[in-house]
Design a protein around this motif. Sequence first.
Motif, mmCIF file in Angstrom:
data_model
loop_
_atom_site.group_PDB
_atom_site.id
_atom_site.type_symbol
_atom_site.label_atom_id
_atom_site.label_comp_id
_atom_site.label_asym_id
_atom_site.label_seq_id
_atom_site.Cartn_x
_atom_site.Cartn_y
_atom_site.Cartn_z
ATOM 1 N N UNK A 297 5.612 5.596 0.549
ATOM 2 C CA UNK A 297 5.600 6.855 -0.197
ATOM 3 C C UNK A 297 4.215 7.082 -0.795
ATOM 4 N N UNK A 298 3.640 6.022 -1.356
ATOM 5 C CA UNK A 298 2.317 6.076 -1.991
ATOM 6 C C UNK A 298 1.269 6.619 -1.012
ATOM 7 N N UNK A 299 1.224 6.024 0.164
ATOM 8 C CA UNK A 299 0.189 6.432 1.120
ATOM 9 C C UNK A 299 0.514 7.739 1.844
ATOM 10 N N UNK A 300 1.750 8.201 1.722
ATOM 11 C CA UNK A 300 2.107 9.465 2.383
ATOM 12 C C UNK A 300 1.471 10.666 1.691
ATOM 13 N N UNK A 301 1.178 10.521 0.395
ATOM 14 C CA UNK A 301 0.564 11.611 -0.378
ATOM 15 C C UNK A 301 1.441 12.856 -0.494
ATOM 16 N N UNK A 302 2.753 12.708 -0.267
ATOM 17 C CA UNK A 302 3.598 13.900 -0.365
ATOM 18 C C UNK A 302 4.055 14.123 -1.808
ATOM 19 N N UNK B 268 1.845 11.386 -6.075
ATOM 20 C CA UNK B 268 0.824 10.399 -6.377
ATOM 21 C C UNK B 268 0.246 9.830 -5.114
ATOM 22 N N UNK B 269 -0.210 8.589 -5.217
ATOM 23 C CA UNK B 269 -0.852 7.946 -4.077
ATOM 24 C C UNK B 269 -2.300 7.642 -4.401
ATOM 25 N N UNK B 270 -3.048 7.234 -3.373
ATOM 26 C CA UNK B 270 -4.471 6.939 -3.591
ATOM 27 C C UNK B 270 -5.187 8.223 -4.030
ATOM 28 N N UNK B 271 -5.792 8.166 -5.190
ATOM 29 C CA UNK B 271 -6.358 9.393 -5.772
ATOM 30 C C UNK B 271 -7.445 9.985 -4.886
ATOM 31 N N UNK B 272 -7.402 11.285 -4.652
ATOM 32 C CA UNK B 272 -8.509 11.962 -3.966
ATOM 33 C C UNK B 272 -9.637 12.203 -4.975
ATOM 34 N N UNK C 68 -8.686 11.464 0.119
ATOM 35 C CA UNK C 68 -8.279 10.079 0.364
ATOM 36 C C UNK C 68 -7.281 9.991 1.522
ATOM 37 N N UNK D 64 -0.753 1.174 -7.308
ATOM 38 C CA UNK D 64 -0.453 0.854 -5.911
ATOM 39 C C UNK D 64 0.901 0.139 -5.879
ATOM 40 N N UNK E 143 5.293 1.662 -1.131
ATOM 41 C CA UNK E 143 3.943 1.702 -0.577
ATOM 42 C C UNK E 143 3.818 2.809 0.472
ATOM 43 N N UNK F 197 -0.025 6.466 -9.697
ATOM 44 C CA UNK F 197 -1.244 6.014 -9.017
ATOM 45 C C UNK F 197 -1.354 4.495 -8.949
#
Lengths: 329, 329
Positions: free
Chosen positions: A265-270, B274-278, B90, B254, A263, B252
């Motif tokens: 890593x997911x929110x880091x957007x790297x 990845x992560x929360x899609x912009x 995002x 979560x 989670x 993508x």
Amino acid sequence: MRVEEREDPRIVEPTDAVIRLSAACVCGSDLWPYRGIAQVDGPAPMGHEYVGIVEEVGGDVRTVRPGQFVVGSFFASDNTCENCRAGYQSSCVHRVGIGGLGAQAQYLRVPLADGTLVATPEPPPDDLVPGLLAASDVLGTGWFAAVAAEVGPGRTVAVVGDGAVGLLGVLAAKHLGAERIIAMSRHADRQKLALGYGATDIVTERGDDGVGRIKDLTGGLGAHCVIEAVGTQESMMQAIHSTRPGGHVGYVGVAHDVALPGLELFYSHVHLHGGPAPVRRFLPELIDLIVERRIDPGKVFDLTLPLEQAAEGYKAMDERRAIKVLLQP
Amino acid sequence: MRVEEREDPRIVEPTDAVIRLSAACVCGSDLWPYRGIAQVDGPAPMGHEYVGIVEEVGGDVRTVRPGQFVVGSFFASDNTCENCRAGYQSSCVHRVGIGGLGAQAQYLRVPLADGTLVATPEPPPDDLVPGLLAASDVLGTGWFAAVAAEVGPGRTVAVVGDGAVGLLGVLAAKHLGAERIIAMSRHADRQKLALGYGATDIVTERGDDGVGRIKDLTGGLGAHCVIEAVGTQESMMQAIHSTRPGGHVGYVGVAHDVALPGLELFYSHVHLHGGPAPVRRFLPELIDLIVERRIDPGKVFDLTLPLEQAAEGYKAMDERRAIKVLLQP
């Protein structure tokens, strides 16, 4: 760690070469088994960084010949399979680990010689040997980390780890045009080398404090590019947290006991990319830069010992008395 | 899950807009709290996907005006900060989550309206509303996953997850020129939609068996690009293992209770992003493609219910009786 007499290696496969080592050295990754963190089942040859003179080649070898000075890297690769052609020679479908053959020695058998070895235009003067030896692993690895982190003009780069790979990551970032290079180091001698290689800032803090300093230096956002050259949970998280959203982490520290929280890593957007560096991809360019004296990666060797004193070399690196130890066969 | 009367939202900040929703829907991520996997502390508004008509705007809003049909996405963003300009809206430094405001409703207050909302050229015909609603999240998310996985001409793409995001990842991959698209699905209705969106192969196996099938279909190497649209440990590892060295995973889903093993990731040689899609990055292009009827993402809605029956919508998705539920306010 001890030095033993072993039988000289010979050609086994027609694609092999045997080289006489001009210099060998101790890698940070050699310290993992030395420290008992990586499992070793019994006595094992060590070393995977090498430069030397070709002594003999197998019947199928076409591109290198006896008498040439050559540079290889830690995985032998055919350089023709689809993974090699994509630039991932360290994932060659026929790869052979050099570590198991042992490059901390006088002679080394190199499998897949045509795909693995790159010859210099002519035998180099002695003062260039350390730099060419660095190209074999630590320079190639730092370079890959910088490329994986998408270093380029206008970018702010942070480097986690002040071992030889991190320091040469600084050198690579400078060469690739980075605008600002932040080296994370607490050791005066390493800070000095980092500044000499092109670092513009030094951060001495680690972990969350280190991340905070990187954020302070980058308008609260984090660096565009972060080179991770340690391979621990703390260093990986420090690298990820030091990177801005959309930025790139290039990681080359062998990731022992690391588990990346999904989670976070997911929110880091790297972007995350790394692994065992495909040094072979970069060797021709790196050899040119060294031979033309445009870069001087050999400065990471701050202790030179005869091969018989390899044990002292390991000890010096383990105790961080030396950045990197060159062994003279 | 229940439907309650709440006070109509009003303009709070001068950068707000209030829209009357034309359609709302239930997201796969809404099922995490529904299933008790994500923590909920008490009654909370739900929903973060929305299209509608602008009712009212605050005094500072310049680019949208009452009467326009607009599409937003799940994070409000200023679209001017450095993260937004880098394409990561995002991760906007001023982002506001829409989920907390609740888009499964008749009216919605949208913060940062200028940065967040994109108007269609003219109010769309009814049959385009589902597609535009899909653009708000699932299409934008599938699209980002495909872009993050570096999908392009000549590439073989595997898609892990056959929910709306995975299916629209197939559509995105097709539009971005992928040569071969392997959809991983065990459900006949979803397989059919995947094939309609451009999938060339279906793999019904999961986990290691699924990875084995992908390897079989790609000369033993794995796919160039893998879209991960689930967010579990199994799906993440399935995605990573299905990717060839040097290939790209766009994830993508979560990532709940996911921990990526460092050494395995290291030796995989994959790129991970990845992560929360912009979604905002892609909205102008996606709206054009939908309005020009060049793509039809609205087909993922296979159940339409009045808003009052939202609870049944959640139930149908949870039980996988529906791919995605459209709610009519």
